[in-house]
Design an enzyme around this catalytic site. Structure first.
Site, PDB file in Angstrom:
ATOM      1  N   ASP A 107      -9.352  -5.014  -5.310  1.00 20.75           N
ATOM      2  CA  ASP A 107      -9.281  -4.426  -4.382  1.00 20.75           C
ATOM      3  C   ASP A 107     -10.003  -2.008  -4.706  1.00 20.75           C
ATOM      4  O   ASP A 107      -9.839  -1.529  -4.731  1.00 20.75           O
ATOM      5  CB  ASP A 107      -7.772  -3.734  -4.693  1.00 20.75           C
ATOM      6  CG  ASP A 107      -6.810  -2.822  -3.733  1.00 20.75           C
ATOM      7  OD1 ASP A 107      -7.837  -2.464  -3.208  1.00 20.75           O
ATOM      8  OD2 ASP A 107      -5.621  -3.252  -2.916  1.00 20.75           O
ATOM      9  N   HIS A 122      -7.571  -5.662  -0.527  1.00 16.24           N
ATOM     10  CA  HIS A 122      -6.413  -4.458  -0.547  1.00 16.24           C
ATOM     11  C   HIS A 122      -5.592  -5.448   0.999  1.00 16.24           C
ATOM     12  O   HIS A 122      -4.331  -5.499   0.068  1.00 16.24           O
ATOM     13  CB  HIS A 122      -7.082  -3.264   0.277  1.00 16.24           C
ATOM     14  CG  HIS A 122      -5.722  -2.309  -0.550  1.00 16.24           C
ATOM     15  ND1 HIS A 122      -5.031  -1.959  -0.858  1.00 16.24           N
ATOM     16  CD2 HIS A 122      -4.992  -1.675   1.561  1.00 16.24           C
ATOM     17  CE1 HIS A 122      -4.113  -1.672  -0.425  1.00 16.24           C
ATOM     18  NE2 HIS A 122      -3.656  -0.767   0.570  1.00 16.24           N
ATOM     19  N   SER A 139       0.588  -1.212  -0.247  1.00 12.85           N
ATOM     20  CA  SER A 139      -0.097  -0.235   0.130  1.00 12.85           C
ATOM     21  C   SER A 139       0.845   1.534  -0.162  1.00 12.85           C
ATOM     22  O   SER A 139       1.951   1.581  -1.359  1.00 12.85           O
ATOM     23  CB  SER A 139      -1.106  -0.180   1.274  1.00 12.85           C
ATOM     24  OG  SER A 139      -2.127   0.825   0.823  1.00 12.85           O
TER      25      SER A 139
END
Length: 246
Positions: free
Chosen positions: A197, A226, A67
């Site tokens: 995601d 995610h 991320s």
């Protein structure tokens, strides 16, 4: 807000794992125990990582980000060079850029990130709980059973961080344009992303990053969220190990 488990230390794989003290430790304090109030931008995150790698003299390292951490990895490689690096992995990554400027019509409107900042500033405890219980791990999808321990652990990690660090970090991960960084990275890079995601939408991230990377490989995971390094750890770690050893 990009926390996710990686390969554990001493797991019998023969792979050594070093947890970085870059942007994450500006959020959480880590070994120093101090949470700083400034420097919550990609330049400082990358500089922190460079200082760590030099201090412990890491060589032939494989940098794995998740991320926001992917942005830190990409910016570090572009800003400080790749002499110490063998490979990199970008998982559920924010690059090339999340916000919707004129050059990125498929991005998310700035109002989305303004809303995140407002929630972090006003009631971050509820925000962290709600995000973990829904979109982050895909627990809001039909047929997906929420895992309470995972939700609580993500909330715990969020509340350990500094409120100002998280507030400022929203700008860092959403508005930094990593396009030029990605173009400069010549080491092999594995881009891993779930096509479901809901935090970093797949179509405007992973395929574009893989195309910009001179030596990038895209691996797409059907239906993965995610937070797939946690909820689909077996699959992600197996592919990660194969890339490390390849």
């Amino acid at each position: 807000m990009g926390t996710a488990p990686a390969l554990p230390r001493g797991d019998g794989t023969g792979v050594g794992v070093q947890a970085p003290e870059g942007g994450t430790c500006r959020w959480y304090g880590c070994s120093s125990g101090a949470q700083v109030s400034d420097g919550h931008d990609m330049d400082d995150y990358a500089d922190d990582l460079a200082a760590l790698t030099a201090h412990v003299d890491l060589r032939d390292a494989v940098h794995v980000g998740h991320s926001t951490g992917d942005g830190e990895v990409a910016h570090y490689l572009a800003r400080h060079g790749q002499d110490r690096v063998a490979k990199a992995v970008l998982i559920s990554a924010v690059p090339p850029i999340m916000v919707q400027p004129h050059a990125n019509p498929g991005g998310l409107p700035k109002s989305v990130f303004d809303g995140i900042q407002e929630q972090v500033a006003t009631n971050r405890s509820a925000f962290y709980r709600d995000l973990a219980a829904t979109a982050f791990y895909g627990f809001n999808r039909p047929g997906v059973v929420p895992i309470e321990a995972v939700i609580q652990n993500w909330w715990r990690q969020g509340m350990m961080g500094g409120a100002k660090a998280h507030h400022d970090g929203v700008v860092a991960f959403s508005q930094t344009d990593f396009t030029d960084d990605l173009k400069k990275i010549t080491v092999p890079v594995l881009v891993m992303h779930g096509d479901d995601d809901q935090v970093v939408p797949y179509a405007d991230s992973a395929p574009l990053s893989a195309e910009l990377l001179p030596n990038g490989t895209l691996r797409t995971y059907a239906g993965f969220p995610h937070g797939m390094p946690t909820t689909q750890a077996g699959t992600i770690n197996a592919d990660l190990l194969a890339f490390l050893r390849g």
